[in-house]
Design a protein around this motif. Structure first.
Motif, PDB file in Angstrom:
ATOM      1  N   LEU A   1      -9.142  -5.684  -3.579  1.00 28.40           N
ATOM      2  CA  LEU A   1      -9.215  -4.762  -2.435  1.00 28.40           C
ATOM      3  C   LEU A   1      -8.244  -5.163  -1.318  1.00 28.40           C
ATOM      4  O   LEU A   1      -7.470  -4.348  -0.828  1.00 28.40           O
ATOM      5  N   GLY A   2      -8.303  -6.439  -0.928  1.00 27.84           N
ATOM      6  CA  GLY A   2      -7.475  -6.902   0.191  1.00 27.84           C
ATOM      7  C   GLY A   2      -5.989  -6.729  -0.087  1.00 27.84           C
ATOM      8  O   GLY A   2      -5.232  -6.227   0.757  1.00 27.84           O
ATOM      9  N   LEU A   3      -5.569  -7.122  -1.295  1.00 29.15           N
ATOM     10  CA  LEU A   3      -4.141  -7.013  -1.632  1.00 29.15           C
ATOM     11  C   LEU A   3      -3.700  -5.557  -1.641  1.00 29.15           C
ATOM     12  O   LEU A   3      -2.628  -5.215  -1.135  1.00 29.15           O
ATOM     13  N   ARG A   4      -4.557  -4.698  -2.198  1.00 28.93           N
ATOM     14  CA  ARG A   4      -4.203  -3.280  -2.256  1.00 28.93           C
ATOM     15  C   ARG A   4      -4.142  -2.666  -0.864  1.00 28.93           C
ATOM     16  O   ARG A   4      -3.248  -1.875  -0.543  1.00 28.93           O
ATOM     17  N   MET A   5      -5.142  -3.007  -0.018  1.00 28.05           N
ATOM     18  CA  MET A   5      -5.169  -2.423   1.335  1.00 28.05           C
ATOM     19  C   MET A   5      -3.916  -2.835   2.119  1.00 28.05           C
ATOM     20  O   MET A   5      -3.323  -2.025   2.829  1.00 28.05           O
ATOM     21  N   GLU A   6      -3.527  -4.103   1.999  1.00 27.43           N
ATOM     22  CA  GLU A   6      -2.346  -4.588   2.740  1.00 27.43           C
ATOM     23  C   GLU A   6      -1.076  -3.883   2.257  1.00 27.43           C
ATOM     24  O   GLU A   6      -0.269  -3.413   3.054  1.00 27.43           O
ATOM     25  N   LYS A   7      -0.913  -3.816   0.938  1.00 28.73           N
ATOM     26  CA  LYS A   7       0.320  -3.241   0.396  1.00 28.73           C
ATOM     27  C   LYS A   7       0.395  -1.732   0.678  1.00 28.73           C
ATOM     28  O   LYS A   7       1.446  -1.204   1.058  1.00 28.73           O
ATOM     29  N   SER A   8      -0.741  -1.032   0.513  1.00 29.28           N
ATOM     30  CA  SER A   8      -0.672   0.413   0.712  1.00 29.28           C
ATOM     31  C   SER A   8      -0.468   0.744   2.190  1.00 29.28           C
ATOM     32  O   SER A   8       0.212   1.711   2.530  1.00 29.28           O
ATOM     33  N   MET A   9      -0.997  -0.093   3.078  1.00 25.79           N
ATOM     34  CA  MET A   9      -0.760   0.155   4.511  1.00 25.79           C
ATOM     35  C   MET A   9       0.717  -0.083   4.862  1.00 25.79           C
ATOM     36  O   MET A   9       1.318   0.689   5.609  1.00 25.79           O
ATOM     37  N   GLN A  10       1.265  -1.151   4.268  1.00 26.41           N
ATOM     38  CA  GLN A  10       2.687  -1.440   4.506  1.00 26.41           C
ATOM     39  C   GLN A  10       3.544  -0.255   4.024  1.00 26.41           C
ATOM     40  O   GLN A  10       4.450   0.204   4.733  1.00 26.41           O
ATOM     41  N   ASN A  11       3.225   0.284   2.857  1.00 28.41           N
ATOM     42  CA  ASN A  11       3.939   1.460   2.353  1.00 28.41           C
ATOM     43  C   ASN A  11       3.729   2.660   3.281  1.00 28.41           C
ATOM     44  O   ASN A  11       4.658   3.425   3.542  1.00 28.41           O
TER      45      ASN A  11
ATOM     46  N   SER B   1      -4.069   3.577   4.972  1.00 23.08           N
ATOM     47  CA  SER B   1      -2.926   4.152   4.259  1.00 23.08           C
ATOM     48  C   SER B   1      -3.087   5.648   4.038  1.00 23.08           C
ATOM     49  O   SER B   1      -2.538   6.205   3.105  1.00 23.08           O
ATOM     50  N   MET B   2      -3.870   6.293   4.912  1.00 24.24           N
ATOM     51  CA  MET B   2      -4.021   7.747   4.854  1.00 24.24           C
ATOM     52  C   MET B   2      -3.141   8.356   5.941  1.00 24.24           C
ATOM     53  O   MET B   2      -3.202   7.946   7.103  1.00 24.24           O
ATOM     54  N   ILE B   3      -2.342   9.335   5.539  1.00 23.20           N
ATOM     55  CA  ILE B   3      -1.447  10.008   6.492  1.00 23.20           C
ATOM     56  C   ILE B   3      -1.643  11.513   6.344  1.00 23.20           C
ATOM     57  O   ILE B   3      -1.620  12.025   5.231  1.00 23.20           O
TER      58      ILE B   3
ATOM     59  N   SER C   1      -2.369  10.021   0.398  1.00 24.25           N
ATOM     60  CA  SER C   1      -3.047   8.739   0.219  1.00 24.25           C
ATOM     61  C   SER C   1      -2.014   7.837  -0.417  1.00 24.25           C
ATOM     62  O   SER C   1      -1.588   8.065  -1.554  1.00 24.25           O
ATOM     63  N   VAL C   2      -1.564   6.843   0.326  1.00 16.40           N
ATOM     64  CA  VAL C   2      -0.421   6.052  -0.122  1.00 16.40           C
ATOM     65  C   VAL C   2      -0.883   4.914  -1.030  1.00 16.40           C
ATOM     66  O   VAL C   2      -1.850   4.209  -0.725  1.00 16.40           O
ATOM     67  N   GLY C   3      -0.190   4.752  -2.136  1.00 17.22           N
ATOM     68  CA  GLY C   3      -0.543   3.728  -3.120  1.00 17.22           C
ATOM     69  C   GLY C   3       0.292   2.467  -2.989  1.00 17.22           C
ATOM     70  O   GLY C   3       0.789   2.151  -1.904  1.00 17.22           O
ATOM     71  N   ILE C   4       0.447   1.762  -4.093  1.00 14.44           N
ATOM     72  CA  ILE C   4       1.081   0.433  -4.048  1.00 14.44           C
ATOM     73  C   ILE C   4       2.421   0.397  -4.789  1.00 14.44           C
ATOM     74  O   ILE C   4       2.896  -0.664  -5.188  1.00 14.44           O
TER      75      ILE C   4
END
Ligand SMILES: *Cc1c(COP(=O)(O)O)cnc(C)c1O
Length: 380
Positions: free
Chosen positions: A248-258, A298-300, A362-365
């Motif tokens: 969860l943490g890794l995905r949340m960080e990467k998708s927010m960065q994207n 990571s929602m826009i 919804s931005v992914g990784i």
């Protein structure tokens, strides 16, 4: 000592269930409907999977420690979790919600709960005063923050103060930020609900839902509702969500960065007239989101110049998928007016600002360069 949030994604708070002696690192899938007793009065703590199942309990343990609750309940979908929470109320009870909400929640309130005698008021938390709408029989406030799809941010702490003053419950749908970025119970909410289908599961492969609380009284009622109405999450699906949460943490960080990269690109695009993202400094909710959350998610949501542009984008996407849902590793684009919010009346759509020019990402990784390349293509 309490574990940090990344560690909790793997183990919860570390208090392991003592039902498996094999040393399996992946929590076993207890695919059993019923559990035998050793003798009269010699149970194992498990009777029947509608009531308790070890795999589901391990998942509930991880979720409650991530949300800083005392108890969590895993349901077969987000809507099953919200339906169970609605069973806490009685005919004549009144509930206040934000007018910008997941479309399925509004469908539940107006087609099922209202029929059972519960009244709802939908107010604009951005412009209206909550206290003006609290009635004698108001029993709860239900909000999403950021809200779906217009990304409105609501101050959880302030709302909880008002709820406490009037002795009513605050329920927060925390799907959009996940417990990795936001913990409403620690800000005074009484119940947190999730669509576990989204960021918690994270792979667009399983439906799940959660209700989390730190009140023993509410937990007792929810446990009774879960065992009685029977929408508990199945063992295999519980295992899939447990596995999803490990990253969860890794995905949340990467998708927010994207997401931040995409927001920057969208702001420069001529055909985009407005970008709704709580991490933008000129977004109405920026300061509050910064105060109550550890990230912007990571929602826009964005508005394009014409309906034709919106339709052309939806027809052109190839790396990004045109699909309902959110929170998975793959980037999805949604057209709220015909998908997630199709059941809203024309008047509600208009007053929420959900037009045929509004799109939600919804931005992914993926690699950001590939996402930008896709944007350049679909906006051409
Ligand atoms: C998807 C969603 C739900 C419903 O969850 P399901 O798992 O699809 O039943 C509820 N609230 C929000 C904010 C959602 O995005």
């Amino acid at each position: 000592m309490e574990y940090g949030i990344l560690t909790k994604c793997l183990y919860g708070n570390g208090k392991k269930l003592q039902c498996d002696k094999s040393g399996a690192l992946s929590f076993p899938i207890y695919q059993s409907a019923t559990f035998a007793h050793y003798g009269v009065g010699e149970g194992t703590g498990y009777d029947y999977s509608r009531m308790q199942n070890p795999t589901r309990q391990q998942l509930e343990h991880v979720i409650s420690s991530l949300e800083q609750g005392s108890d969590a309940f895993a349901f077969s979908s987000g809507m099953a979790a919200i339906s169970a929470v609605m069973e806490l109320f009685h005919p004549g009870d009144h509930i206040i919600t934000d007018k910008d909400l997941y479309g399925g929640s509004r469908r539940l309130f107006h087609n099922i709960n209202e029929k059972n005698g519960i009244e709802f008021s939908h107010i604009d938390f951005q412009t209206e005063m909550l206290e003006d709408f609290i009635l004698e029989h108001t029993k709860a406030i239900l909000i999403e923050t950021p809200s779906n799809p217009m990304m409105g941010v609501i101050d959880i702490y302030k709302t909880a103060e008002i709820a406490k003053k009037y002795g009513i419950l605050l329920i927060v749908d925390n799907t959009f930020l996940s417990p990795y970025f936001q913990n409403p119970l620690s800000l005074g909410a009484d119940i947190v609900v999730h669509s576990g289908t989204k960021f918690l599961g994270g792979h667009n492969d399983t439906l799940a839902g959660f209700a989390v609380t730190n009140s023993d009284e509410i937990a007792q009622k929810l446990r009774f509702i879960l065992k009685t109405t029977g929408a508990g999450l199945a063992p295999f699906d519980s295992w899939l969500i447990l596995r999803g949460i490990k990253t969860l943490g890794l995905r949340m960080e990467k998708s927010m960065q994207n997401a931040i990269g995409i927001v920057e690109w969208l702001q420069k695009e001529k055909k985009v007239s407005k970008v709704y993202y709580p991490g933008l400094k000129d977004n109405l909710g920026y300061e509050v989101c910064k105060k109550q959350s550890r990230g912007f998610g990571s929602m826009i949501t964005f508005e394009v110049n014409t309906k034709e542009t919106a339709l052309s984008i939806l027809n052109k996407v190839s790396l990004i998928h045109f699909a309902e849902s959110l929170g998975g590793v793959e980037t999805l684009i949604t057209y709220p007016i015909t998908q997630t919010h199709a059941d809203l009346s024309q008047r509600d759509l208009e007053s929420n600002g959900i037009t045929d020019k509004i799109l939600r990402l919804s931005v992914g990784i993926e690699d950001i360069k590939d996402l930008i390349c896709e944007l350049e293509f679909i906006f051409k």
